[in-house]
Design a protein around this motif. Structure first.
Motif, short mmCIF file in Angstrom:
data_model
loop_
_atom_site.label_atom_id
_atom_site.label_comp_id
_atom_site.label_asym_id
_atom_site.label_seq_id
_atom_site.Cartn_x
_atom_site.Cartn_y
_atom_site.Cartn_z
N ASN A 26 25.45 15.80 53.80
CA ASN A 26 25.17 15.55 52.62
C ASN A 26 23.57 15.15 52.26
OD1 ASN A 26 27.75 16.01 51.98
ND2 ASN A 26 28.37 13.95 52.21
N GLN A 27 23.60 14.95 51.07
CA GLN A 27 21.96 14.71 50.64
C GLN A 27 21.41 13.48 51.13
OE1 GLN A 27 21.49 14.46 46.37
NE2 GLN A 27 19.36 14.30 46.39
N HIS A 28 22.13 12.27 51.41
CA HIS A 28 21.64 11.06 51.81
C HIS A 28 22.02 10.98 53.12
CE1 HIS A 28 19.25 10.89 48.31
NE2 HIS A 28 20.39 10.88 47.36
N GLU A 29 23.22 11.43 53.65
CA GLU A 29 23.76 10.97 54.96
C GLU A 29 24.47 12.52 55.60
OE1 GLU A 29 27.00 8.00 53.91
OE2 GLU A 29 28.08 9.52 52.83
N ILE A 30 25.08 11.90 56.93
CA ILE A 30 25.79 12.97 57.63
C ILE A 30 27.26 12.38 57.62
CG2 ILE A 30 26.12 14.14 60.09
CD1 ILE A 30 23.05 13.88 60.01
N TYR A 51 18.63 8.30 65.84
CA TYR A 51 17.83 9.16 64.94
C TYR A 51 17.47 8.44 63.60
CZ TYR A 51 19.26 13.27 67.91
OH TYR A 51 19.43 13.91 69.05
N ASN A 52 17.98 7.23 63.51
CA ASN A 52 17.44 6.35 62.30
C ASN A 52 17.90 7.39 60.91
OD1 ASN A 52 16.30 4.24 61.12
ND2 ASN A 52 14.58 5.29 60.41
N VAL A 53 19.23 7.70 60.79
CA VAL A 53 19.86 8.51 59.86
C VAL A 53 21.06 7.88 59.62
CG1 VAL A 53 18.77 10.58 60.41
CG2 VAL A 53 20.90 10.11 61.36
N LYS A 54 21.32 8.04 58.22
CA LYS A 54 22.61 7.42 57.85
C LYS A 54 23.74 8.31 58.29
CE LYS A 54 25.35 4.94 55.26
NZ LYS A 54 25.74 3.49 55.50
N ILE A 55 24.91 7.44 58.90
CA ILE A 55 25.97 8.20 59.31
C ILE A 55 27.15 7.55 58.75
CG2 ILE A 55 27.46 9.09 61.41
CD1 ILE A 55 24.90 10.47 61.35
#
Length: 326
Positions: free
Chosen positions: A313-317, A270-274
């Protein structure tokens, strides 16, 4: 009639004013139409003849013949004779040297195609050669439609995609990323090339070549190359076909993955911060696959099956083990 008017007229490149002048010239005498018809026929036959002499030299010869005709006619009807002489000069050179010498080929401007997916969309792309590409979230595919297929088939990728390439002997298919070049003849494979993450290239069918700053290797089916551009470290391992085709099949695949590995796959997908909260030293090991129906739907289902919870959270999961897994 100026010779270059006739050339541009036959090529459909003259201005409206020039077109009127040529048409007026055609009305002056039947001979003019015959000259133009002869040029048309010769052009049709010689359009594909290779150029054997620079176009500038051919034009110089045209002007020389025209000048000779012009100097020889210093009579009252000089203008009429010059028209015939100019047209005859063009016809003679077209027949003797080939139409290709008189044509000034217009440069072909590149036609760049950029296909982009956002954070909530995927796309399936069919290229001019019939090759299919499945673009993952936040990915960009680009190619020059004008040159694609002339000698090779070149595309660039930023993001993640699965490729199913049609074989074309003599025209290799190439994929360029920021840090590597992949060359194939006909195969299917996947690429992950995102900023600040190691690159992953894996093969489902066929064979590909991967070259980078410190790598030059051929990959066979079910082989995966992981390459870190920052350290130039590479690692070769095996991978299940289901994982290679995951983007095409729209399924996340896990094979005895712990929480860190699960987090890494979700982050890449998903190109997200984990990130992971708390102690991850656990016996959690999850094998299975889940259809991609959206990030949070996957997290809900995967968390239930594998035994973890998540918080946004605001910038990550942030993932954390459930009490039964701790």
């Amino acid at each position: 009639m100026e010779a270059n008017f006739l050339i541009r007229y036959l090529q459909g490149e003259c201005t409206a004013t020039e077109k009127l002048e040529v048409e007026a010239w055609l009305q002056d005498a039947p001979k003019n139409q015959q000259i133009l018809d002869a040029l048309k026929q010769r052009k049709h036959k010689l359009d594909k003849v290779p150029v054997q002499q620079h176009a500038a030299q051919a034009w110089e010869q045209v002007m020389q013949v025209m000048a000779a005709e012009d100097a020889a006619q210093q009579l009252t009807h000089r203008r009429t004779w010059w028209r015939y002489g100019a047209a005859a000069a063009v016809a003679a050179l077209a027949i003797g040297l080939g139409w290709g010498l008189l044509r000034k080929p217009a440069p072909v401007a590149p036609m760049l195609v950029n296909i982009h997916t956002g954070e909530k969309e995927k796309k399936q792309v069919v290229l001019p050669d019939g090759s299919k590409i499945w673009l993952q979230y936040n990915s960009t595919l680009a190619y020059n439609a004008t040159a694609f297929g002339d000698t090779d088939r070149l595309v660039t990728l930023d993001g993640q995609a699965f490729f199913d390439v049609q074989g074309q002997p003599g025209k290799p298919f190439r994929v360029q990323t920021d840090h590597s070049n992949i060359t194939v003849l006909g195969t299917s494979f996947s690429i992950v090339s995102r900023a600040d993450l190691p690159q992953e290239i894996a093969v489902a069918t066929g064979k590909i070549n991967v070259s980078a700053a410190a790598v030059n290797i051929n990959l066979l089916p079910q082989q995966r190359l992981t390459y870190n551009p920052a350290t130039r470290h590479s690692q070769l391992d095996s991978i299940a076909v289901e994982e290679v085709t995951a983007v095409k099949d729209n399924r996340l695949v896990f094979e005895k993955d712990n929480l860190e590995q699960i987090a890494a796959k979700i982050q890449q997908w998903y190109n997200v911060k984990i990130s992971i909260a708390g102690n991850t030293h656990t016996s959690l090991s999850f094998t299975g696959s889940i259809e991609d129906n959206g990030l949070y739907t996957v997290l809900d289902g995967l968390g239930f099956l594998a035994g973890f919870s998540y918080k946004v959270n605001q910038h990550e999961i942030v993932l954390s083990l459930t009490s039964k897994q701790k």
